[in-house]
Structure formats: C-alpha cells, structure tokens
Motif scaffolding. Structure first.
Motif, PDB file in Angstrom:
ATOM      1  N   GLY A  64     -44.915   8.859  83.572  1.00 46.13           N
ATOM      2  CA  GLY A  64     -44.599   7.525  83.038  1.00 46.13           C
ATOM      3  C   GLY A  64     -43.165   7.153  83.368  1.00 46.13           C
ATOM      4  O   GLY A  64     -42.877   6.009  83.763  1.00 46.13           O
ATOM      5  N   LEU A  65     -42.272   8.121  83.250  1.00 45.71           N
ATOM      6  CA  LEU A  65     -40.857   7.891  83.581  1.00 45.71           C
ATOM      7  C   LEU A  65     -40.705   7.529  85.054  1.00 45.71           C
ATOM      8  O   LEU A  65     -39.983   6.602  85.418  1.00 45.71           O
ATOM      9  CB  LEU A  65     -40.051   9.150  83.234  1.00 45.71           C
ATOM     10  N   ARG A  66     -41.420   8.249  85.913  1.00 43.22           N
ATOM     11  CA  ARG A  66     -41.348   7.933  87.354  1.00 43.22           C
ATOM     12  C   ARG A  66     -41.816   6.506  87.620  1.00 43.22           C
ATOM     13  O   ARG A  66     -41.231   5.791  88.429  1.00 43.22           O
ATOM     14  CB  ARG A  66     -42.220   8.912  88.155  1.00 43.22           C
ATOM     15  N   LEU A  67     -42.899   6.105  86.943  1.00 46.98           N
ATOM     16  CA  LEU A  67     -43.407   4.748  87.168  1.00 46.98           C
ATOM     17  C   LEU A  67     -42.411   3.692  86.685  1.00 46.98           C
ATOM     18  O   LEU A  67     -42.177   2.688  87.367  1.00 46.98           O
ATOM     19  CB  LEU A  67     -44.763   4.557  86.467  1.00 46.98           C
ATOM     20  N   GLY A  71     -39.898   0.790  88.749  1.00 47.66           N
ATOM     21  CA  GLY A  71     -39.946  -0.647  88.451  1.00 47.66           C
ATOM     22  C   GLY A  71     -41.293  -1.142  87.959  1.00 47.66           C
ATOM     23  O   GLY A  71     -41.486  -2.349  87.821  1.00 47.66           O
ATOM     24  N   GLN A  72     -42.228  -0.243  87.669  1.00 46.51           N
ATOM     25  CA  GLN A  72     -43.543  -0.682  87.181  1.00 46.51           C
ATOM     26  C   GLN A  72     -43.430  -1.149  85.735  1.00 46.51           C
ATOM     27  O   GLN A  72     -42.928  -0.414  84.889  1.00 46.51           O
ATOM     28  CB  GLN A  72     -44.568   0.457  87.289  1.00 46.51           C
ATOM     29  N   ARG A  73     -43.919  -2.337  85.463  1.00 45.70           N
ATOM     30  CA  ARG A  73     -43.827  -2.892  84.112  1.00 45.70           C
ATOM     31  C   ARG A  73     -45.189  -2.934  83.437  1.00 45.70           C
ATOM     32  O   ARG A  73     -45.343  -3.453  82.337  1.00 45.70           O
ATOM     33  CB  ARG A  73     -43.227  -4.301  84.195  1.00 45.70           C
ATOM     34  N   MET A  91     -41.706   8.074  74.387  1.00 44.11           N
ATOM     35  CA  MET A  91     -42.802   7.166  74.735  1.00 44.11           C
ATOM     36  C   MET A  91     -42.459   5.739  74.320  1.00 44.11           C
ATOM     37  O   MET A  91     -42.749   4.788  75.045  1.00 44.11           O
ATOM     38  CB  MET A  91     -44.101   7.635  74.086  1.00 44.11           C
ATOM     39  N   ARG A  92     -41.829   5.589  73.191  1.00 44.96           N
ATOM     40  CA  ARG A  92     -41.445   4.229  72.776  1.00 44.96           C
ATOM     41  C   ARG A  92     -40.381   3.675  73.715  1.00 44.96           C
ATOM     42  O   ARG A  92     -40.430   2.527  74.116  1.00 44.96           O
ATOM     43  CB  ARG A  92     -40.922   4.252  71.343  1.00 44.96           C
ATOM     44  N   ARG A  93     -39.411   4.531  74.052  1.00 44.15           N
ATOM     45  CA  ARG A  93     -38.332   4.075  74.931  1.00 44.15           C
ATOM     46  C   ARG A  93     -38.896   3.589  76.265  1.00 44.15           C
ATOM     47  O   ARG A  93     -38.456   2.580  76.818  1.00 44.15           O
ATOM     48  CB  ARG A  93     -37.347   5.232  75.173  1.00 44.15           C
ATOM     49  N   LEU A  94     -39.919   4.301  76.760  1.00 48.21           N
ATOM     50  CA  LEU A  94     -40.490   3.961  78.069  1.00 48.21           C
ATOM     51  C   LEU A  94     -41.675   2.992  77.947  1.00 48.21           C
ATOM     52  O   LEU A  94     -42.287   2.637  78.934  1.00 48.21           O
ATOM     53  CB  LEU A  94     -40.950   5.243  78.783  1.00 48.21           C
TER      54      LEU A  94
END
Ligand SMILES: *Cc1c(COP(=O)(O)O)cnc(C)c1O
Length: 372
Positions: A64-67, A71-73, A91-94
């Motif tokens: 998830g961090l990599r995505l 720049g994946q939104r 998880m909330r931060r990302l």
C-alpha cells in the motif's frame, strides 16, 4: 556477460483485460488484485495500467505504501488486514482499507480510543478455512464493528472461494449460499468473486441465483489472474476466455551445438538424442524463474519456429531441441512463455499453475514494457 532474460509487460493487455473483467462483471465494482508485485508483473507499472479499477487489493501495508508513493490515489484494500495495533495508524495515514478476519484484529480495533474512521471489509469463512469469521458470527461481528466510532459504518462483507476454478464442484454454490444466509439482514456491499468465479459462478456476483438477489451494483469482484491474462481453470488458458497475456518471457540463444545420436544432454544425462541433431542453448534457467520442473518436451519458440526443452533446466541455461527450427542462429530470440505460447501450457508441463510461474520471475530478469 550481460544476461538477456527479459520479461516484457504488455500494458495494453492489462488495460484490455481490465475492460473485459468489467464487461463480465455486469456492473459490479472491480478490485484489481496486485499482491505479490502484481503476480510478478511489477506493482507500480501494473497499478498505472489498471488505474481504472475501483480499488486495488494488496497483501501488505508495505505494498500500500509503494502504491501511495507512486501517486496512486485509488482505494487500496489490505487483504489480510492489520497484524498489530501499530498497523492501524499506518493504515489510516496511508488511507488503506482493512480486511478484518480474526478476533485479534477486532480486539485491536475495540482497544482504540478513536481516530479517523477506518474502512473495513468483514471476511467470513464459508468453507475455505483459511481466513475469516464463522458465518454464525456474522451479525455479532458486524454489530461490534458498526458500534466503533473509529470504523467507517459502510462495512463491506466478503468471503473467498476454495474451488471456484472447478466449474463442476458445488462447493462454490454452497459457499455462496452460506454467505447469503449469514448476511441476509446485514447492509452493505458484498465481495465474493475471484477471477474464476467471475467466469463460472454468476451467483457470486448477485446474478441469477444471486446471493440475496441483490443488484450487481452492490457487488465487487476481486480479480487477479484474469487481469494478467492468466487462467486458474485447469486445461484452459486466459486466451480461451478472451484475455491476453500480460507477460512475455524471452531470452537469446547463446550456442547451437551438433550432438550425435545416443549422446545425452545436461545434468543427470536424462535426455538421449534420438538422432544427430542441433541442440540450442538458451540463456535462462531456474535462477531466472523458469521452472526446473519443466519436463523434456515443454514447448518454447526460437524466432517464429517451435522448439522444445530437452534435458534438465539448469540455473542459468536450458537446452532446446532445434529439429523444428532449422534456421536458428546464435543470438535468436527464444520465447519461453507469453504471446503465442501460453504460460498455462508451461505450468502444466511443470506440474504447477501459471500464477506461480509469473510470481517466480526473479530479480535478475530485465523488465521491459510495451504499449506504454
Ligand atoms: C489473491 C486473491 C484474489 C484474486 O484471486 P484470482 O484468482 O487471482 O482472481 C481475490 N481475493 C483474495 C482474498 C485473494 O487473496
């Protein structure tokens, strides 16, 4: 020596496969499953090509961090959810969504003192017996989640099929019915189908015999394999269902040797030349992810001509019967799988599934893209 083993990723195929998944999904939302580095095709590049999906499914927060870093939104769902309380903050931060499948995760959520509402997917174990709560607990778990201020009230209900690739196995119908019975009175979207269910089990998308008879718009399909053109159905290729391969694995011939009748090829001297013949040596082996278990007779291509693997696959090299490729020259491109040579065929020869082969391409293989 520079190595020529190359995995070319066909971005147009990824886009076309997503369009085909959408067409088959009949209005259901599509989660593009990109775990395991997008089944070995490369997470960031595949996410770019598949950005039209309604969400991405990943196996870890790190993905998830990599995505997000790329720049994946998009919505991103972590398919096995948080492992530790500290994961919830990350998880909330990302802005990642969590599959909740176990009491330990529920306890983490219930111990929280507030926070941004987390989107959760409640996973019910209807028969696979890997992840998920017993269906008899669906209402209890749903009520406990819905009562938490730090959980988004729009909870998605999900389950996972154990044998949806076997179209004659009624386990999928029984799992679908168990899910429908357990969730009958619960609100929210439903997510049952994987790739094979999309092909063979319309009820998993709320179709004909649907889970509760709900409209497709309430449903999700979590598609992985088909997006990469891979079939999980035994004896069928992705192409048989109208999907295009997203990876072609190639290398080059580094030698052609004339070997006499009766001589044996490779480690273990397992394959005997039936006549005087040309043996080609291709610069790829199990160190690149080509399976050592591929039997003699596994097809390959040399230029436009067919060839077959003979003898044992070694770490860096494999040997080819060139009798049907008389024009072969050192330097020719050798195709191991992909366009014109389904990876499912290679997998069958190696006693595995196509998913394992694409996931197993190693880091020393050069990745290229086409259809940018
Ligand atoms: C991997 C996975 C999928 C995708 O399965 P495919 O057969 O590749 O479509 C769907 N759901 C879950 C929970 C998964 O782990």
């Amino acid at each position: 020596m520079s190595r020529s083993a190359t995995a070319t990723i066909h971005l147009d195929a990824l886009r076309g496969n997503l369009a085909r998944v959408r067409a088959l999904a009949g209005g259901a939302k599509v989660m593009a499953v990109v775990k395991a580095d997008a089944y070995g095709h490369g997470l960031e590049r595949c996410a770019r090509a598949l950005a039209g999906a309604d969400a991405f499914g990943v196996a870890s927060i790190a993905d998830g961090l990599r995505l997000r870093a790329a720049g994946q939104r998009q919505r991103i769902v972590v398919l096995s959810g948080p492992d530790a309380a500290s994961d919830l903050a990350e998880m909330r931060r990302l802005r990642l969504e969590a599959v909740i499948h176990h009491d330990s995760q529920l306890a983490m959520l219930e111990a929280e003192r507030g926070g941004e509402p987390l989107k959760v997917w409640l996973n019910l174990d209807t028969g696979m017996h890997r992840l998920g709560f017993a269906p008899s607990r669906a209402r209890e778990i749903h009520a406990r989640l819905a009562a938490l201020p730090a959980v988004d009230p729009a909870i998605v209900l999900m389950t996972h099929f154990a044998a949806s690739d076997e179209f004659g196995n009624d386990l999928t119908a029984r799992q679908t019915q168990a899910f429908a019975a357990a969730t009958r009175d619960l609100p929210g979207e439903r997510a049952l189908a994987n790739s094979a269910a999309l092909l063979g089990w319309p009820a998993a998308l709320g179709g004909a015999a649907g889970a509760g008879g709900s409209p497709a718009a309430r449903y999700w399909v979590r598609a992985g394999g088909l997006l990469y053109g891979l079939s999980a159905v035994a004896g069928k290729t992705g192409a048989d269902f109208g999907f295009a391969p997203a990876m072609t694995l190639t290398t080059r011939l580094v030698a052609i040797n004339r070997i006499a009748r009766g001589e044996r090829i490779g480690y273990g001297a397992t394959w005997v030349c039936p006549e005087d013949m040309d043996i080609g040596v291709a610069a790829i082996g199990y160190g690149d992810g080509y399976p050592r278990s591929a039997r003699s007779g596994t097809p390959a291509g040399v230029g436009a001509a067919p060839a077959t693997v003979v003898g044992r696959v070694s770490m860096d090299l494999l040997t080819l019967d060139l009798r049907r490729a008389p024009g072969a020259r050192v330097g020719d491109v050798v195709t191991l799988w992909g366009l014109g040579l389904p990876v499912e065929t290679i997998a069958a020869q190696a006693g595995t599934i196509a998913y394992e082969l694409t996931c197993g391409v190693t880091r020393r293989v050069l990745f290229a893209e086409d259809g940018g």
